[in-house]
Enzyme design. Sequence first.
Site, PDB file in Angstrom:
ATOM      1  N   ARG A 218       0.854  -1.184   0.000  1.00 20.80           N
ATOM      2  CA  ARG A 218       0.000   0.000   0.000  1.00 20.80           C
ATOM      3  C   ARG A 218       0.886   1.229   0.000  1.00 20.80           C
ATOM      4  O   ARG A 218       1.930   1.238   0.669  1.00 20.80           O
ATOM      5  CB  ARG A 218      -0.847   0.044   1.280  1.00 20.80           C
ATOM      6  CG  ARG A 218      -2.152  -0.715   1.188  1.00 20.80           C
ATOM      7  CD  ARG A 218      -3.167   0.031   0.326  1.00 20.80           C
ATOM      8  NE  ARG A 218      -4.414  -0.706   0.136  1.00 20.80           N
ATOM      9  CZ  ARG A 218      -4.675  -1.523  -0.877  1.00 20.80           C
ATOM     10  NH1 ARG A 218      -3.779  -1.756  -1.804  1.00 20.80           N
ATOM     11  NH2 ARG A 218      -5.857  -2.110  -0.987  1.00 20.80           N
TER      12      ARG A 218
ATOM     13  N   GLU B 265      -1.092   8.294  -4.410  1.00 24.19           N
ATOM     14  CA  GLU B 265      -1.896   7.678  -5.452  1.00 24.19           C
ATOM     15  C   GLU B 265      -3.282   8.318  -5.495  1.00 24.19           C
ATOM     16  O   GLU B 265      -3.821   8.601  -4.423  1.00 24.19           O
ATOM     17  CB  GLU B 265      -2.037   6.190  -5.084  1.00 24.19           C
ATOM     18  CG  GLU B 265      -1.985   5.263  -6.257  1.00 24.19           C
ATOM     19  CD  GLU B 265      -1.970   3.809  -5.810  1.00 24.19           C
ATOM     20  OE1 GLU B 265      -1.024   3.401  -5.101  1.00 24.19           O
ATOM     21  OE2 GLU B 265      -2.899   3.102  -6.182  1.00 24.19           O
TER      22      GLU B 265
ATOM     23  N   HIS C  76      -0.001   0.338  -9.856  1.00 29.26           N
ATOM     24  CA  HIS C  76      -0.891  -0.464  -8.998  1.00 29.26           C
ATOM     25  C   HIS C  76      -1.592  -1.583  -9.787  1.00 29.26           C
ATOM     26  O   HIS C  76      -2.819  -1.630  -9.873  1.00 29.26           O
ATOM     27  CB  HIS C  76      -1.922   0.444  -8.309  1.00 29.26           C
ATOM     28  CG  HIS C  76      -2.461  -0.173  -7.048  1.00 29.26           C
ATOM     29  ND1 HIS C  76      -2.912   0.559  -5.990  1.00 29.26           N
ATOM     30  CD2 HIS C  76      -2.619  -1.473  -6.667  1.00 29.26           C
ATOM     31  CE1 HIS C  76      -3.325  -0.245  -5.020  1.00 29.26           C
ATOM     32  NE2 HIS C  76      -3.146  -1.492  -5.420  1.00 29.26           N
TER      33      HIS C  76
HETATM   34  N1  LIG Z   1      -0.350  -4.196  -5.455  1.00 30.04           N
HETATM   35  C1  LIG Z   1      -1.574  -4.666  -5.518  1.00 30.04           C
HETATM   36  O1  LIG Z   1      -2.264  -4.554  -6.519  1.00 30.04           O
HETATM   37  C2  LIG Z   1      -2.150  -5.388  -4.328  1.00 30.04           C
HETATM   38  C3  LIG Z   1      -3.088  -6.406  -4.546  1.00 30.04           C
HETATM   39  C4  LIG Z   1      -3.602  -7.080  -3.452  1.00 30.04           C
HETATM   40  C5  LIG Z   1      -3.207  -6.731  -2.160  1.00 30.04           C
HETATM   41  N2  LIG Z   1      -2.294  -5.724  -1.971  1.00 30.04           N
HETATM   42  C6  LIG Z   1      -1.857  -5.350  -0.621  1.00 30.04           C
HETATM   43  O2  LIG Z   1      -0.934  -6.319  -0.138  1.00 30.04           O
HETATM   44  C7  LIG Z   1      -0.918  -6.262   1.285  1.00 30.04           C
HETATM   45  C8  LIG Z   1      -0.874  -7.656   1.880  1.00 30.04           C
HETATM   46  O3  LIG Z   1      -2.033  -8.408   1.498  1.00 30.04           O
HETATM   47  P1  LIG Z   1      -2.264  -9.894   2.052  1.00 30.04           P
HETATM   48  O4  LIG Z   1      -3.401 -10.485   1.291  1.00 30.04           O
HETATM   49  O5  LIG Z   1      -0.988 -10.646   2.097  1.00 30.04           O
HETATM   50  O6  LIG Z   1      -2.740  -9.574   3.557  1.00 30.04           O
HETATM   51  P2  LIG Z   1      -2.681 -10.528   4.817  1.00 30.04           P
HETATM   52  O7  LIG Z   1      -3.638  -9.971   5.812  1.00 30.04           O
HETATM   53  O8  LIG Z   1      -2.843 -11.965   4.404  1.00 30.04           O
HETATM   54  O9  LIG Z   1      -1.174 -10.353   5.358  1.00 30.04           O
HETATM   55  C9  LIG Z   1      -0.688  -9.192   5.924  1.00 30.04           C
HETATM   56  C10 LIG Z   1       0.308  -9.601   6.991  1.00 30.04           C
HETATM   57  O10 LIG Z   1       0.987  -8.434   7.455  1.00 30.04           O
HETATM   58  C11 LIG Z   1       1.221  -8.611   8.854  1.00 30.04           C
HETATM   59  N3  LIG Z   1       1.519  -7.319   9.443  1.00 30.04           N
HETATM   60  C12 LIG Z   1       0.674  -6.327   9.811  1.00 30.04           C
HETATM   61  N4  LIG Z   1       1.363  -5.262  10.250  1.00 30.04           N
HETATM   62  C13 LIG Z   1       2.677  -5.588  10.161  1.00 30.04           C
HETATM   63  C14 LIG Z   1       3.883  -4.892  10.475  1.00 30.04           C
HETATM   64  N5  LIG Z   1       3.864  -3.654  10.924  1.00 30.04           N
HETATM   65  N6  LIG Z   1       5.053  -5.537  10.249  1.00 30.04           N
HETATM   66  C15 LIG Z   1       5.088  -6.791   9.760  1.00 30.04           C
HETATM   67  N7  LIG Z   1       3.988  -7.490   9.458  1.00 30.04           N
HETATM   68  C16 LIG Z   1       2.785  -6.887   9.655  1.00 30.04           C
HETATM   69  C17 LIG Z   1      -0.022  -9.308   9.364  1.00 30.04           C
HETATM   70  O11 LIG Z   1       0.236  -9.992  10.569  1.00 30.04           O
HETATM   71  C18 LIG Z   1      -0.334 -10.262   8.212  1.00 30.04           C
HETATM   72  O12 LIG Z   1       0.245 -11.551   8.425  1.00 30.04           O
HETATM   73  C19 LIG Z   1      -2.136  -5.426   1.677  1.00 30.04           C
HETATM   74  O13 LIG Z   1      -1.682  -4.115   1.986  1.00 30.04           O
HETATM   75  C20 LIG Z   1      -2.950  -5.363   0.424  1.00 30.04           C
HETATM   76  O14 LIG Z   1      -3.723  -4.183   0.394  1.00 30.04           O
HETATM   77  C21 LIG Z   1      -1.750  -5.050  -3.032  1.00 30.04           C
END
Ligand SMILES: NC(=O)c1ccc[n+]([C@@H]2O[C@H](COP(=O)([O-])OP(=O)(O)OC[C@H]3O[C@@H](n4cnc5c(N)ncnc54)[C@H](O)[C@@H]3O)[C@@H](O)[C@H]2O)c1
Length: 317
Positions: A244, A273, A291
């Site tokens: 993000r 963004e 993105h």
């Molecule tokens: N680029 C894109 O198009 C795109 C697409 C999908 C998702 N995303 C983003 O990817 C990210 C991850 O998605 P996901 O499905 O793996 O989520 P998820 O909830 O499965 O995993 C996120 C992990 O981050 C951990 N976490 C939270 N805060 C933390 C910190 N400060 N330090 C270390 N770990 C921490 C949580 O414990 C969790 O295990 C999200 O921000 C989502 O919005 C981006």
Amino acid sequence: MKVLANDGISQSGVDALKAAGFEIITTKVAQEQLENYINENQIDALLVRSATKVRKELIDACPSLKLIGRGGVGMDNIDVQYAKDKGLSVINTPASSSASVAELVFAHLYGGVRFLYDANRNMPLEGESKFGDLKKAYAKGVELRGKTLGVIGFGRIGQATAKVALGAGMKVIYSDPYMEKAEVKLDFFDGQEVTFKFESKSKEDVLKEADFITLHVPAQKEYVIGKAELEMMKDGAALINAARGGVIDEIALIDALDSGKLAFAGLDVFESEPKPEIRILMHPKITLSPHIGAATNEAQDRIGTELAEQIDSILNK
Ligand SMILES: NC(=O)c1ccc[n+]([C@@H]2O[C@H](COP(=O)([O-])OP(=O)(O)OC[C@H]3O[C@@H](n4cnc5c(N)ncnc54)[C@H](O)[C@@H]3O)[C@@H](O)[C@H]2O)c1
């Protein structure tokens, strides 16, 4: 029942919803006309991605709505708890795009270690007149094999990224305060499988030990990577953010790139963004994408069919 997919939905999703007896509308209604449109057409389910906002006011003004669906992961654009408190179902498809985001991380990493992002800027301009100079400029590439990938945030996408890294012959370490241990299973095309066991390290240790850092945390109030964290990283390391915008301090990132502390950065998401800072866009050491982490045909198909299955089971019960 009527479903409005305001930010689009894959054909597979449309087909699955039609097969389940829903009327599916894929017209893109402007945010300010959404309330009227939903009420006039008595829409039962509103599907969005990240563009359409579903705030309290809209939820209150549209009593026909029974379900809000987000194709993808982050639900920052929806007042989720408010909608649930009012009895609406709120669904998303958290797992469907993990592999696509993981592959994009590696597109940035492989492109980064061989300067492809810069070569693609300069070859059209000077490839004919200065081929030899460019060849020399991009001669000091490195391999990913044998290097250490540090994953910050080891949820669905973090683990999917670890799988690609393991397949590429990298060592993987991670930091996730909410996930002490993890098992990652790699499935190969011929049915073989190998399971890797991991334990979380401190963020500091991951920053110090990794050659490449990739972020997979949810949006948060504080930067996860700021000046102090960048200083802890190895000299010549690289940083990828497909999580993000706002989890990296972009000003500190530019400083780290300009000073030579970091070799390159890969960004799919941006603090400001949808208008990324011009200094970020023009920076010669940043590999950029707008993105598109989840924007593959396969992920969109999975998102569409997963949404359709959930809507069918909730609204047709
Ligand atoms: N680029 C894109 O198009 C795109 C697409 C999908 C998702 N995303 C983003 O990817 C990210 C991850 O998605 P996901 O499905 O793996 O989520 P998820 O909830 O499965 O995993 C996120 C992990 O981050 C951990 N976490 C939270 N805060 C933390 C910190 N400060 N330090 C270390 N770990 C921490 C949580 O414990 C969790 O295990 C999200 O921000 C989502 O919005 C981006």
